[in-house]
Design a protein around this motif. Structure first.
Motif, PDB file in Angstrom:
ATOM      1  N   PRO A   1       0.790  -1.059  -0.297  1.00 14.46           N
ATOM      2  CA  PRO A   1       0.030   0.310   0.008  1.00 14.46           C
ATOM      3  C   PRO A   1       1.244   1.200  -0.349  1.00 14.46           C
ATOM      4  CG  PRO A   1      -0.236  -1.179   1.961  1.00 14.46           C
ATOM      5  CD  PRO A   1       0.846  -1.944   1.777  1.00 14.46           C
ATOM      6  N   LYS A   2       0.598   2.085  -0.864  1.00 11.84           N
ATOM      7  CA  LYS A   2       0.648   3.859  -0.712  1.00 11.84           C
ATOM      8  C   LYS A   2       0.892   4.424   0.080  1.00 11.84           C
ATOM      9  CE  LYS A   2       3.892   1.572  -4.386  1.00 11.84           C
ATOM     10  NZ  LYS A   2       3.013   0.150  -4.296  1.00 11.84           N
TER      11      LYS A   2
ATOM     12  N   ALA B   1     -10.513   4.922  18.812  1.00 14.30           N
ATOM     13  CA  ALA B   1     -11.159   5.662  19.513  1.00 14.30           C
ATOM     14  C   ALA B   1     -12.486   6.977  19.323  1.00 14.30           C
ATOM     15  CB  ALA B   1     -11.006   6.368  20.924  1.00 14.30           C
ATOM     16  N   GLN B   2     -11.937   7.219  17.585  1.00 13.77           N
ATOM     17  CA  GLN B   2     -12.316   8.089  17.404  1.00 13.77           C
ATOM     18  C   GLN B   2     -13.764   7.559  16.537  1.00 13.77           C
ATOM     19  OE1 GLN B   2     -11.297  11.554  18.417  1.00 13.77           O
ATOM     20  NE2 GLN B   2     -10.800  10.307  19.545  1.00 13.77           N
ATOM     21  N   PRO B   3     -14.852   8.175  16.887  1.00 13.64           N
ATOM     22  CA  PRO B   3     -16.180   7.791  15.602  1.00 13.64           C
ATOM     23  C   PRO B   3     -15.757   8.156  14.258  1.00 13.64           C
ATOM     24  CG  PRO B   3     -16.704   9.156  17.311  1.00 13.64           C
ATOM     25  CD  PRO B   3     -15.113   9.104  17.924  1.00 13.64           C
ATOM     26  N   ASP B   4     -14.727   9.155  13.960  1.00 10.31           N
ATOM     27  CA  ASP B   4     -14.621   8.532  12.549  1.00 10.31           C
ATOM     28  C   ASP B   4     -13.207   8.497  11.973  1.00 10.31           C
ATOM     29  OD1 ASP B   4     -12.789  10.530  13.743  1.00 10.31           O
ATOM     30  OD2 ASP B   4     -13.158  12.043  11.723  1.00 10.31           O
ATOM     31  N   PHE B   5     -13.268   7.369  12.896  1.00 11.92           N
ATOM     32  CA  PHE B   5     -11.631   6.492  12.395  1.00 11.92           C
ATOM     33  C   PHE B   5     -12.201   6.378  10.722  1.00 11.92           C
ATOM     34  CE2 PHE B   5      -9.427   2.343  12.451  1.00 11.92           C
ATOM     35  CZ  PHE B   5      -8.484   2.670  12.519  1.00 11.92           C
ATOM     36  N   ALA B   6     -11.346   5.955  10.150  1.00 10.89           N
ATOM     37  CA  ALA B   6     -11.783   5.051   8.851  1.00 10.89           C
ATOM     38  C   ALA B   6     -10.427   4.601   8.175  1.00 10.89           C
ATOM     39  CB  ALA B   6     -11.180   6.222   7.702  1.00 10.89           C
ATOM     40  N   GLY B   7      -8.962   4.133   8.525  1.00 12.85           N
ATOM     41  CA  GLY B   7      -8.652   2.656   8.933  1.00 12.85           C
ATOM     42  C   GLY B   7      -7.329   3.548   9.128  1.00 12.85           C
ATOM     43  N   LEU B   8      -5.838   2.328   8.779  1.00  8.64           N
ATOM     44  CA  LEU B   8      -4.463   2.204   9.943  1.00  8.64           C
ATOM     45  C   LEU B   8      -4.017   1.695   8.648  1.00  8.64           C
ATOM     46  CD1 LEU B   8      -3.168   3.071  13.312  1.00  8.64           C
ATOM     47  CD2 LEU B   8      -2.372   1.327  12.064  1.00  8.64           C
ATOM     48  N   TRP B   9      -2.816   1.872   8.344  1.00  9.05           N
ATOM     49  CA  TRP B   9      -1.667   1.091   6.726  1.00  9.05           C
ATOM     50  C   TRP B   9      -0.515   1.408   7.416  1.00  9.05           C
ATOM     51  CZ3 TRP B   9      -5.099   4.113   5.379  1.00  9.05           C
ATOM     52  CH2 TRP B   9      -5.004   4.654   3.938  1.00  9.05           C
ATOM     53  N   LEU B  10       0.578   0.523   6.825  1.00  9.95           N
ATOM     54  CA  LEU B  10       1.918   0.944   6.713  1.00  9.95           C
ATOM     55  C   LEU B  10       2.207   1.322   5.261  1.00  9.95           C
ATOM     56  CD1 LEU B  10       4.149  -1.326   9.309  1.00  9.95           C
ATOM     57  CD2 LEU B  10       2.896   1.333   9.628  1.00  9.95           C
ATOM     58  N   SER B  11       2.896   2.460   5.007  1.00 14.70           N
ATOM     59  CA  SER B  11       3.359   2.918   3.548  1.00 14.70           C
ATOM     60  C   SER B  11       4.992   2.554   3.342  1.00 14.70           C
ATOM     61  CB  SER B  11       3.018   3.889   2.933  1.00 14.70           C
ATOM     62  OG  SER B  11       1.616   3.781   2.222  1.00 14.70           O
ATOM     63  N   TYR B  12       5.606   1.321   3.170  1.00 19.71           N
ATOM     64  CA  TYR B  12       7.151   1.323   3.376  1.00 19.71           C
ATOM     65  C   TYR B  12       7.667   2.235   1.387  1.00 19.71           C
ATOM     66  CZ  TYR B  12       7.837  -2.042   6.511  1.00 19.71           C
ATOM     67  OH  TYR B  12       7.569  -2.113   7.654  1.00 19.71           O
ATOM     68  N   LEU B  13       8.609   3.039   1.982  1.00 13.15           N
ATOM     69  CA  LEU B  13       8.858   3.669   0.724  1.00 13.15           C
ATOM     70  C   LEU B  13      10.340   4.107   0.041  1.00 13.15           C
ATOM     71  CD1 LEU B  13       9.240   6.746   3.092  1.00 13.15           C
ATOM     72  CD2 LEU B  13       7.561   6.239   1.804  1.00 13.15           C
TER      73      LEU B  13
END
Length: 289
Positions: A128-129, A161-173
């Motif tokens: 993922p970018k 914890a935020q109601p509008d959280f939409a995602g989390l990911w790592l992007s290697y460079l």
């Protein structure tokens, strides 16, 4: 190091999405009768069952394991490329045949040539970018002391914890070779929300001193979880889906749905219910043109 960090992210997210899950109702799939389909899949015969077409997840064991669709007319003496161990025989084939909603009848089978291991560049191209454009002057690392694996947990907890959280990911460079010691600063931590990005950046920056992208996405994680659960449950049953797996892609902000067959009318019903781009639906068996 990269593998450990990706595992850490997966564990942090598993409490909400629980990875890929099979399921679905027993309703007859729409449009399955009297049609020819094609697939590249494993055929497996074990001690306790005849030949089955493995659709969806195949356990990475030796011999492999899967739950599949019975193949009515399979003959191992008419194909090549099979393997056998511990009472199990299996092989991967390009198949054409008919599917009646319960079993598959083969009309053509050809072995699949083994694929070579992907290069570091190919693996990097699939990763993922970043969700943000690179800032002028490059990605900042304002506090190198707060960019380690142990810092990912507090950041994830605060974001989730935020109601509008939409995602989390790592992007290697940059792609990494197998023998290169990977530095934890060589990735961007992406955290997505549907709301006020400036406020979320202010909230997260003291917890994370490495490269950070706070980006906007259309659907919250809660919305994606609701869609996933509905497709695995009542909505999937009502639509006659034979669900093989579902999952949430944080970078793409979609629910990924794999089914045995996918009628165009059902595909449109999913789109009408959840909106364009919310569900990325694919079928293991695709109609022969």
């Amino acid at each position: 190091m990269r593998r450990l960090l990706l595992l850490a992210i997966a564990l942090l997210l598993c409490g909400c999405a629980a990875g890929e899950q099979g399921g679905g109702g027993s309703a007859q799939p729409v449009g399955a009768q009297a049609r020819r389909y094609q697939a590249t899949a494993t055929v497996l015969q074990g001690r306790d069952h005849g030949p089955e077409l493995c659709l969806g997840l195949v356990a990475d064991s030796f011999p492999p394991l899967c739950g599949g669709i019975p193949v009515t007319n399979w003959r191992w003496d008419r194909v090549e490329g099979e393997q056998a161990a511990s009472g199990t025989t299996w092989g991967t084939y390009q198949l054409v045949g008919s599917y009646d909603g319960a079993s598959f009848t083969v009309t053509r089978a050809a072995p699949v040539p083994p694929a070579g291991a992907p290069s570091a560049e190919e693996r990097f191209a699939d990763e993922p970018k970043p969700g943000c454009a690179e800032p002028a002057g490059g990605w900042a690392v304002p506090n190198p002391a707060r960019r380690s694996e142990r810092d990912l947990g507090p950041v994830s907890t605060a974001a989730r914890a935020q109601p509008d959280f939409a995602g989390l990911w790592l992007s290697y460079l940059a792609p990494m070779g197998a023998n290169v010691a990977e530095n934890t600063g060589e990735f961007v931590l992406n955290v997505a929300f549907t709301g006020d990005l400036a406020r979320h950046t202010t909230q997260l920056r003291p917890r994370w001193g490495g490269r950070l992208c706070v980006t906007r996405q259309r659907r919250s994680y809660r919305q994606l979880l609701r869609i996933q659960r509905e497709l695995q449950g009542s909505v999937g049953s009502d639509l006659g889906l034979q669900v093989l797996s579902t999952g949430i892609s944080d970078p793409a902000n979609v629910v990924r749905l794999e089914v045995v067959v996918l009628d165009s009318r059902v595909h449109e019903a999913i789109r009408a219910r959840y909106g364009a781009g919310a569900v990325q639906a694919t079928a293991a068996l695709t109609p022969v043109p």
